[in-house]
Motif scaffolding. Sequence first.
Motif, PDB file in Angstrom:
ATOM      1  N   GLN A 159     -17.749 -15.383 -32.084  1.00  0.00           N
ATOM      2  CA  GLN A 159     -17.924 -13.957 -32.345  1.00  0.00           C
ATOM      3  C   GLN A 159     -19.403 -13.588 -32.354  1.00  0.00           C
ATOM      4  N   PRO A 160     -19.720 -12.339 -32.070  1.00  0.00           N
ATOM      5  CA  PRO A 160     -21.119 -11.905 -32.167  1.00  0.00           C
ATOM      6  C   PRO A 160     -21.688 -12.216 -33.554  1.00  0.00           C
ATOM      7  N   GLY A 161     -22.927 -12.714 -33.555  1.00  0.00           N
ATOM      8  CA  GLY A 161     -23.559 -13.127 -34.790  1.00  0.00           C
ATOM      9  C   GLY A 161     -23.323 -14.572 -35.148  1.00  0.00           C
ATOM     10  N   GLY A 162     -22.427 -15.223 -34.446  1.00  0.00           N
ATOM     11  CA  GLY A 162     -22.112 -16.614 -34.715  1.00  0.00           C
ATOM     12  C   GLY A 162     -23.098 -17.587 -34.104  1.00  0.00           C
ATOM     13  N   SER A 163     -22.792 -18.872 -34.266  1.00  0.00           N
ATOM     14  CA  SER A 163     -23.679 -19.938 -33.792  1.00  0.00           C
ATOM     15  C   SER A 163     -22.901 -20.982 -33.008  1.00  0.00           C
ATOM     16  N   LEU A 164     -23.603 -21.615 -32.107  1.00  0.00           N
ATOM     17  CA  LEU A 164     -23.086 -22.772 -31.381  1.00  0.00           C
ATOM     18  C   LEU A 164     -24.240 -23.750 -31.162  1.00  0.00           C
ATOM     19  N   ARG A 165     -23.885 -25.017 -31.020  1.00  0.00           N
ATOM     20  CA  ARG A 165     -24.877 -26.031 -30.691  1.00  0.00           C
ATOM     21  C   ARG A 165     -24.434 -26.776 -29.446  1.00  0.00           C
ATOM     22  N   LEU A 166     -25.227 -26.673 -28.404  1.00  0.00           N
ATOM     23  CA  LEU A 166     -24.945 -27.372 -27.166  1.00  0.00           C
ATOM     24  C   LEU A 166     -25.672 -28.716 -27.152  1.00  0.00           C
ATOM     25  N   SER A 167     -25.028 -29.698 -26.537  1.00  0.00           N
ATOM     26  CA  SER A 167     -25.636 -31.014 -26.367  1.00  0.00           C
ATOM     27  C   SER A 167     -25.570 -31.409 -24.900  1.00  0.00           C
ATOM     28  N   CYS A 168     -26.545 -32.180 -24.474  1.00  0.00           N
ATOM     29  CA  CYS A 168     -26.558 -32.692 -23.099  1.00  0.00           C
ATOM     30  C   CYS A 168     -27.055 -34.131 -23.161  1.00  0.00           C
ATOM     31  N   VAL A 169     -26.202 -35.032 -22.717  1.00  0.00           N
ATOM     32  CA  VAL A 169     -26.536 -36.449 -22.735  1.00  0.00           C
ATOM     33  C   VAL A 169     -26.741 -36.953 -21.311  1.00  0.00           C
ATOM     34  N   THR A 183     -21.428 -25.730 -19.224  1.00  0.00           N
ATOM     35  CA  THR A 183     -20.473 -25.497 -20.304  1.00  0.00           C
ATOM     36  C   THR A 183     -20.423 -23.996 -20.585  1.00  0.00           C
ATOM     37  N   GLN A 184     -19.222 -23.474 -20.714  1.00  0.00           N
ATOM     38  CA  GLN A 184     -19.045 -22.027 -20.877  1.00  0.00           C
ATOM     39  C   GLN A 184     -19.285 -21.613 -22.320  1.00  0.00           C
ATOM     40  N   LEU A 243     -25.680 -36.007 -16.164  1.00  0.00           N
ATOM     41  CA  LEU A 243     -25.916 -35.178 -17.340  1.00  0.00           C
ATOM     42  C   LEU A 243     -24.583 -34.558 -17.725  1.00  0.00           C
ATOM     43  N   VAL A 244     -24.203 -34.696 -18.985  1.00  0.00           N
ATOM     44  CA  VAL A 244     -22.933 -34.150 -19.451  1.00  0.00           C
ATOM     45  C   VAL A 244     -23.197 -33.240 -20.643  1.00  0.00           C
ATOM     46  N   GLU A 245     -22.821 -31.963 -20.485  1.00  0.00           N
ATOM     47  CA  GLU A 245     -22.981 -30.983 -21.555  1.00  0.00           C
ATOM     48  C   GLU A 245     -21.712 -30.898 -22.383  1.00  0.00           C
ATOM     49  N   SER A 246     -21.878 -30.477 -23.621  1.00  0.00           N
ATOM     50  CA  SER A 246     -20.742 -30.213 -24.499  1.00  0.00           C
ATOM     51  C   SER A 246     -21.169 -29.192 -25.542  1.00  0.00           C
ATOM     52  N   GLY A 247     -20.173 -28.635 -26.236  1.00  0.00           N
ATOM     53  CA  GLY A 247     -20.467 -27.734 -27.333  1.00  0.00           C
ATOM     54  C   GLY A 247     -20.223 -26.267 -27.058  1.00  0.00           C
ATOM     55  N   GLY A 248     -19.871 -25.930 -25.828  1.00  0.00           N
ATOM     56  CA  GLY A 248     -19.598 -24.529 -25.522  1.00  0.00           C
ATOM     57  C   GLY A 248     -18.281 -24.076 -26.123  1.00  0.00           C
ATOM     58  N   GLY A 249     -18.014 -22.779 -26.037  1.00  0.00           N
ATOM     59  CA  GLY A 249     -16.771 -22.252 -26.554  1.00  0.00           C
ATOM     60  C   GLY A 249     -16.834 -20.764 -26.762  1.00  0.00           C
ATOM     61  N   LEU A 250     -15.850 -20.259 -27.489  1.00  0.00           N
ATOM     62  CA  LEU A 250     -15.756 -18.846 -27.820  1.00  0.00           C
ATOM     63  C   LEU A 250     -16.253 -18.620 -29.237  1.00  0.00           C
ATOM     64  N   ALA A 263     -34.641 -41.153 -27.831  1.00  0.00           N
ATOM     65  CA  ALA A 263     -33.954 -42.435 -27.999  1.00  0.00           C
ATOM     66  C   ALA A 263     -32.503 -42.354 -27.530  1.00  0.00           C
ATOM     67  N   LYS A 264     -31.936 -41.163 -27.609  1.00  0.00           N
ATOM     68  CA  LYS A 264     -30.538 -40.964 -27.212  1.00  0.00           C
ATOM     69  C   LYS A 264     -30.412 -40.268 -25.853  1.00  0.00           C
ATOM     70  N   ASN A 265     -31.534 -40.025 -25.195  1.00  0.00           N
ATOM     71  CA  ASN A 265     -31.521 -39.323 -23.902  1.00  0.00           C
ATOM     72  C   ASN A 265     -30.741 -38.018 -23.995  1.00  0.00           C
ATOM     73  N   THR A 266     -30.980 -37.283 -25.050  1.00  0.00           N
ATOM     74  CA  THR A 266     -30.180 -36.097 -25.347  1.00  0.00           C
ATOM     75  C   THR A 266     -31.084 -34.904 -25.621  1.00  0.00           C
ATOM     76  N   VAL A 267     -30.650 -33.739 -25.133  1.00  0.00           N
ATOM     77  CA  VAL A 267     -31.311 -32.486 -25.457  1.00  0.00           C
ATOM     78  C   VAL A 267     -30.271 -31.549 -26.060  1.00  0.00           C
ATOM     79  N   TYR A 268     -30.705 -30.784 -27.040  1.00  0.00           N
ATOM     80  CA  TYR A 268     -29.823 -29.880 -27.763  1.00  0.00           C
ATOM     81  C   TYR A 268     -30.293 -28.438 -27.610  1.00  0.00           C
ATOM     82  N   LEU A 269     -29.364 -27.511 -27.796  1.00  0.00           N
ATOM     83  CA  LEU A 269     -29.717 -26.103 -27.873  1.00  0.00           C
ATOM     84  C   LEU A 269     -28.934 -25.491 -29.023  1.00  0.00           C
ATOM     85  N   GLN A 270     -29.643 -25.186 -30.094  1.00  0.00           N
ATOM     86  CA  GLN A 270     -29.036 -24.513 -31.232  1.00  0.00           C
ATOM     87  C   GLN A 270     -29.135 -23.018 -30.984  1.00  0.00           C
ATOM     88  N   MET A 271     -28.001 -22.351 -30.968  1.00  0.00           N
ATOM     89  CA  MET A 271     -27.946 -20.930 -30.654  1.00  0.00           C
ATOM     90  C   MET A 271     -27.407 -20.186 -31.871  1.00  0.00           C
TER      91      MET A 271
END
Length: 119
Positions: free
Chosen positions: A13-23, A113-114, A4-11, A74-82
């Motif tokens: 600001q408060p109120g912002g958004s990120l989308r994590l992926s895990c394949v 992923t941080q 399982l490989v995660e991606s999409g983390g980062g820095l 189909a892509k064996n992927t899970v996402y987390l929209q934050m």
Amino acid sequence: QVQLVESGGGLVQPGGSLRLSCVASGSIFSMYDMGWYRQAPGKQRELVATRPRRGSTKYADSVKGRFTISRDNAKNTVYLQMNSLKPDDTAVYYCNAAISTIAPPVGYWGQGTQVTVSS
């Protein structure tokens, strides 16, 4: 072997958004429950959200209304929209999935992923 490989983390600001992926990759026969957990410094790992192959999603109370988990089988992927991220969301986020190969389902973890929420 399954990875399982995660991606999409980062820095962000408060109120912002990120989308994590895990394949998930490897000799996968079927995937069952998939989810996201997080661990902040000095704290235990906690559930963020889970998405079964069939059935209802589950969210931690602290992220309800802000985070959305989804999966693409189909892509064996899970996402987390934050969305509407808060400093308390700062943690290492881990993907978890129950996967069967030639053997019955076993739980696998990604490397993490941080996510840092700070101004």
